[in-house]
Structures are given as structure tokens and as C-alpha cells.
Scaffold this active site. Structure first.
Site, PDB file in Angstrom:
ATOM      1  CE  LYS A  66      -4.322  -1.324   2.279  1.00 12.33           C
ATOM      2  NZ  LYS A  66      -5.192  -1.074   3.440  1.00 12.33           N
ATOM      3  CG  HIS A 117      -6.365   1.161  10.852  1.00 11.78           C
ATOM      4  ND1 HIS A 117      -6.068   0.175  11.770  1.00 11.78           N
ATOM      5  CD2 HIS A 117      -5.172   1.623  10.400  1.00 11.78           C
ATOM      6  CE1 HIS A 117      -4.747   0.045  11.847  1.00 11.78           C
ATOM      7  NE2 HIS A 117      -4.182   0.910  11.022  1.00 11.78           N
ATOM      8  NE  ARG A 171      -3.567  -5.131   2.335  1.00 12.74           N
ATOM      9  CZ  ARG A 171      -2.505  -4.809   1.626  1.00 12.74           C
ATOM     10  NH1 ARG A 171      -2.313  -5.352   0.440  1.00 12.74           N
ATOM     11  NH2 ARG A 171      -1.625  -3.932   2.086  1.00 12.74           N
ATOM     12  CD  GLU A 208      -8.084  -2.745   2.324  1.00  8.22           C
ATOM     13  OE1 GLU A 208      -7.422  -2.806   3.370  1.00  8.22           O
ATOM     14  OE2 GLU A 208      -8.379  -1.682   1.757  1.00  8.22           O
TER      15      GLU A 208
END
Length: 345
Positions: free
Chosen positions: A128, A228, A221, A217
Site C-alpha cells: 500500500k 482504523h 485483507r 483488499e
């Protein structure tokens, strides 16, 4: 995972071989005012002739403006598509350096040399990359795997305690979503551990295992996003408040407490488990003072979260310690209530 991850005090010894085998046309190292004096001397012996690009540290500089400066320097240094950017720093340098490399001339190679605990156990692994935009965390970015990641625990000796605590939050997160036994054992040890390398290896293995199964994702994932949804909203809000900015892990610690409380409210988590999580996190992280007005603003920011679909806030919750469930729709009101609960802890 497609990238090669080297962990240990001898990790950097693998770097010259990589640089030689790939025959890169140019090597450039991205540093900031912290990693240049404290970390560059550890890396330098393993590098061929190279140039440096220096930027300012901190989340407030993880912007398009800084990217523009990096691209300008890359252009001045005549980097071509066979050049390599070595990102020497924490999560900000890794995220932004990776992003700049991934889009410069439609993509040049990059290598991650993470120097903070946060970057070693989380940000440097998984491909990422990205930057913040108009106060929204990681709002612009791409998935791009580095050529390799070199994790040397010796860099941790350069860190202030606050940075160590910040990275430790991601280690705790990995235990909460995937390893109940490690959580129950390590909560009695905490930051007094004498085996950072072991903790780093364990955390990286958890994240790598998840990312291998779901690189972009699409599903699994998303469990890595525990803490978050609320955490990013808290971090984004306080970043804009003078003198109140939190480090990423500090905000994630707030987010984990709030999302664990929502998990309990949904009866996914027992009261005893919530108590264990609260007690452990309280021994490490100081309470972040939040007013009712702060709480309302933070909850609204969660509507911008990247994991959302249409107007639904998708969150990862805990189905007991050691097991996470993703794509759990939660409301702005639940976030408000969880933050109110947090302020009363």
C-alpha cells in the site's frame, strides 16, 4: 508475497546483491531530517554510488506538495525507468516514497528500509502506498509492491519511546485479529520485551499471510483495518488541530478501544475480553482528551473512510480476541457512542 522481506541485524547485507543483480541505472535514497543523521550511516555502506533526496518528516508533510518536490528532484537527477528509490524512514517516507516511485514515468522500482517500529511491522509490508489529501488520511494512493523490504531491528534504538509505542499498537492489532495466545501472553510483558526481532517477525508473518490471500483488499485483507475506521478519523481530525496531532499508532489505539466496545455492544466480544483489551491498552497509551464537539466532528470524518460502500461505514470488528470479522456496517451514532465511552474510561 511477491516482494522479498529480509528481517534481522544482517538484513541489509542482502541489499548490495539485489542492487547488483537488477543492474539499476541509478540509486536514490529518500530521507528526512531524522533518518539522515540517525539511520543513513547504517545504510550507506551497503549502497553503490547514489544521490539523496531529503524531505521534512511528519504526517503533515505527506502531501501532494511534497510529492511534487520529490518528482522535481527525480527529474533533475535524470531518473529513468530502470532507477530505484530506496525509502529510508518510517511510515510517511515508505507510503509517500512508494507512491512517488509507483507513478513517476508510470513506475520505477523502489525498496523499503523501514526505520520505525510502525513501518517495520505494518506500513512497509503489503504494497500500500499513498498520501493524505485535504486532511483525509491516505486518500490518494496505489497498490505497488516494493522490490524488497529490509527490516533491521537496530534502527529501533534510534527511536524515542513515543514512536516505539506508536508501532506497538499495530503489533497489538495483529494479535487481536489473529493470535489470541500471543495477546494473552504478551499483555503481561508489554514494552518491556527483550525480543523485538521476534515480535517483528511474528507481526510481519501475520500481515504477509493475509496479504498473500487478498493483495488488493477485496475481502480478507480488510481485517487489518481493525482500529482504523475510528482511528483514522481521530488522526485526521487532530492533525488539523494545532498542537494536538497524534502519531498513527496512538490514534489506532483509540480506534481499537472504540471498535472493541462496538464489538461488545454487538455481542461479538465478551465483557471479560473487552476488559482485558482495555486494561492492556491503558497501561501503554495515555488518554486522548476529546470534547463532545470533537466527537461529533470525528464521527462525520468516518463517512470518508476508504472501506465504505455508498454511504455505509464498513468496519472490522472482533469476534472474540484473535478473530476479526470485516465489512460490518456501523453507524455514525455508534461511533459517537464509542468515543463517548472512550472518554469515560
Amino acid at each position: 508475497m511477491t516482494e522479498s522481506i529480509h528481517i534481522g541485524k544482517d538484513a541489509l547485507q542482502q541489499l548490495p546483491e539485489l542492487l547488483k543483480n537488477r543492474a539499476f541505472s541509478k540509486v536514490v535514497v529518500l530521507v528526512d531530517e531524522n533518518t539522515l543523521p540517525h539511520c543513513y550511516s547504517i545504510l550507506k555502506p551497503y549502497l553503490p554510488a547514489h544521490d539523496l533526496i531529503q524531505i521534512k518528516s511528519g504526517e503533515e508533510h505527506k502531501t501532494l506538495q511534497t510529492c511534487e518536490y520529490i518528482w522535481q528532484r527525480m527529474t533533475e537527477l535524470n531518473l529513468d525507468r530502470w532507477s530505484v528509490l530506496v525509502n529510508l524512514g518510517g511510515g510517511v517516507i515508505g507510503d509517500m516514497g512508494g507512491f512517488c516511485a509507483a507513478v513517476f514515468k508510470r513506475g520505477i522500482f523502489f525498496v523499503q528500509v523501514p526505520t520505525t517500529l510502525l513501518a517495520q511491522v505494518d506500513a512497509s509490508v503489503g504494497g500500500k502506498t499513498g498520501i493524505d489529501f485535504h486532511g483525509l488520511k491516505n486518500h490518494i494512493g496505489v497498490y505497488q509492491e516494493p522490490q524488497a523490504v529490509f527490516i533491521n531491528p537496530a534502527f529501533l534504538q534510534t527511536l524515542p519511546q513515543r514512536e516505539l509505542k506508536s508501532g506497538y499498537a499495530e503489533i497489538i492489532k495483529h494479535w487481536l485479529i489473529a493470535d489470541k495466545e500471543a495477546f494473552l501472553e504478551q499483555r503481561h510483558i508489554g514494552l518491556f520485551t527483550e525480543d523485538w526481532e521476534g515480535l517483528i517477525r511474528h507481526s510481519v508473518s501475520i500481515k504477509s499471510r493475509v496479504v498473500e490471500q487478498d493483495p488488493l483488499e477485496g475481502g480478507l485483507r480488510k481485517i487489518l483495518n481493525f482500529g482504523h475506521t475510528v482511528g483514522h478519523a481521530v488522526e485526521s481530525f487532530l492533525l488539523e488541530q494545532p498542537g494536538r496531532a497524534l502519531l498513527h499508532g496512538e490514534a489506532v489505539a483509540v480506534g481499537m478501544l472504540c471498535e472493541a466496545w462496538i464489538s461488545r455492544k454487538r455481542e461479538l466480544l465478551s465483557s471479560e475480553e473487552l476488559d482485558k483489551i482495555e486494561t492492556f491498552l491503558a497501561t501503554i497509551y495515555e488518554k486522548v482528551p476529546l470534547t463532545e464537539q470533537d466527537i461529533q466532528h470525528i464521527a462525520q470524518l468516518a463517512l470518508q473512510d476508504k472501506k465504505n460502500t455508498r454511504s455505509t461505514i464498513n468496519c472490522t470488528l472482533l469476534q472474540g480476541i484473535g478473530k476479526a470479522v470485516y465489512d460490518q456496517p456501523i453507524t455514525v451514532q455508534e461511533i459517537v457512542e464509542s468515543l463517548r465511552y472512550y472518554t469515560l474510561l
